[in-house]
Design an enzyme around this catalytic site. Sequence first.
Site, PDB file in Angstrom:
ATOM      1  N   SER A 238      -4.476  -2.362  -2.503  1.00 33.48           N
ATOM      2  CA  SER A 238      -3.143  -2.575  -1.947  1.00 33.48           C
ATOM      3  C   SER A 238      -2.433  -3.712  -2.671  1.00 33.48           C
ATOM      4  O   SER A 238      -3.056  -4.499  -3.388  1.00 33.48           O
ATOM      5  CB  SER A 238      -3.203  -2.908  -0.449  1.00 33.48           C
ATOM      6  OG  SER A 238      -3.705  -1.813   0.291  1.00 33.48           O
ATOM      7  N   SER A 276      -3.913   3.133  -1.249  1.00 28.79           N
ATOM      8  CA  SER A 276      -3.268   1.859  -1.556  1.00 28.79           C
ATOM      9  C   SER A 276      -2.056   1.643  -0.671  1.00 28.79           C
ATOM     10  O   SER A 276      -1.184   2.506  -0.554  1.00 28.79           O
ATOM     11  CB  SER A 276      -2.844   1.833  -3.030  1.00 28.79           C
ATOM     12  OG  SER A 276      -2.524   0.523  -3.446  1.00 28.79           O
ATOM     13  N   ASP A 278       1.065  -0.217  -0.701  1.00 27.88           N
ATOM     14  CA  ASP A 278       1.925  -0.945  -1.637  1.00 27.88           C
ATOM     15  C   ASP A 278       3.302  -1.132  -1.013  1.00 27.88           C
ATOM     16  O   ASP A 278       4.034  -0.158  -0.804  1.00 27.88           O
ATOM     17  CB  ASP A 278       2.043  -0.182  -2.955  1.00 27.88           C
ATOM     18  CG  ASP A 278       0.682   0.111  -3.575  1.00 27.88           C
ATOM     19  OD1 ASP A 278      -0.188  -0.772  -3.503  1.00 27.88           O
ATOM     20  OD2 ASP A 278       0.495   1.225  -4.095  1.00 27.88           O
TER      21      ASP A 278
END
Length: 345
Positions: A238, A276, A278
């Site tokens: 992340s 992830s 983000d």
Amino acid sequence: MNDHSTASEERARARSLGIVVGALPTGPLNAITDVEGVLVGHTTLDDGADLHTGVTAVVPRQLTTGRRALPAAVCTGNGYGKLVGSTQVGELGVLESPIVLTATLSVFRAADALLTYLMRLRRDGLSFNPLVGETNDGFLSDIRRRPITERHVLDALEGASGGLPAEGCVGAGTGTTALGFKAGIGTSSRRPAVDGAQVTVGALVQANFGGVLTVQGVPMPVGELVPDAGPEEPSGNSCMIVVATDAALDARQLGRLARRAVFAMGRVGASYSNGSGDYAIAFSTAPPRLATLPDDALNPVFAAVMDSVEEALLNSLFTATTTTGVHGHTSHAVPYDRLPRKTRD
């Protein structure tokens, strides 16, 4: 437990290593704190064994000295994360609290602690919107212990200051990894000229994502640079990005900045994987009396965001130190002797 990171080896920022991103000038500190009124605080928990975690707070002083909200936007690059308070920012286009970053399983305790801070700051009101983000530092830290307490969060908030923030293995970046290497907190800034006036754009990142480290277009796989590093799976999952500016922008325009902050991850080799989380948060500290900049004047600001985020990500890696944590897992620092050099006169 340490309140401040103490590195056992001397580490350096990108520019000290001859790596210059873009042609725009930086602010005097090359940090998010170059934006007037933006403060940063860390609390670091590092027992030298199983705990490598902490808290990082980005505190716009304008929110503590009279203003109830700042124009803001959130961009979700990939939503595999826990960004508490983001939907209200998206709905109303304003930031009502400092931004706190921590580890995944500590994000909810951190949000409660930030609520305590807000209620002390504002004695009136029946609704508050704390904004807290996270990345998962469970490869190096015993994340299930959930060691973050209210005091740790309040210490980061109350201790936030100007000046160059600590980078690398500090605060919310103490146990993070990115692109196969040890990473952490990084920051950078730019000062583009917009409509004949100079504005400041600053970025701070909590880097913990996968991919292959790419420096100025050169791929640097951890397996080649650190042959004894072992499997490349501990490459994080992340990234949290905070972008601050003193340019007069509205929430829609700040959303455009936030999207470009996520785009900038691709410059350093991000894989943007399924797992992830983000996110980018962008806010403006400009006084509300200023007229909003026209969209056709924003190209230099977009470039400033891309360059400052790219350099902040590199700083998060280059300033981090090799760390061994829970279950004997080790994440290695980027070796400087293999870095490409391209300096600007």
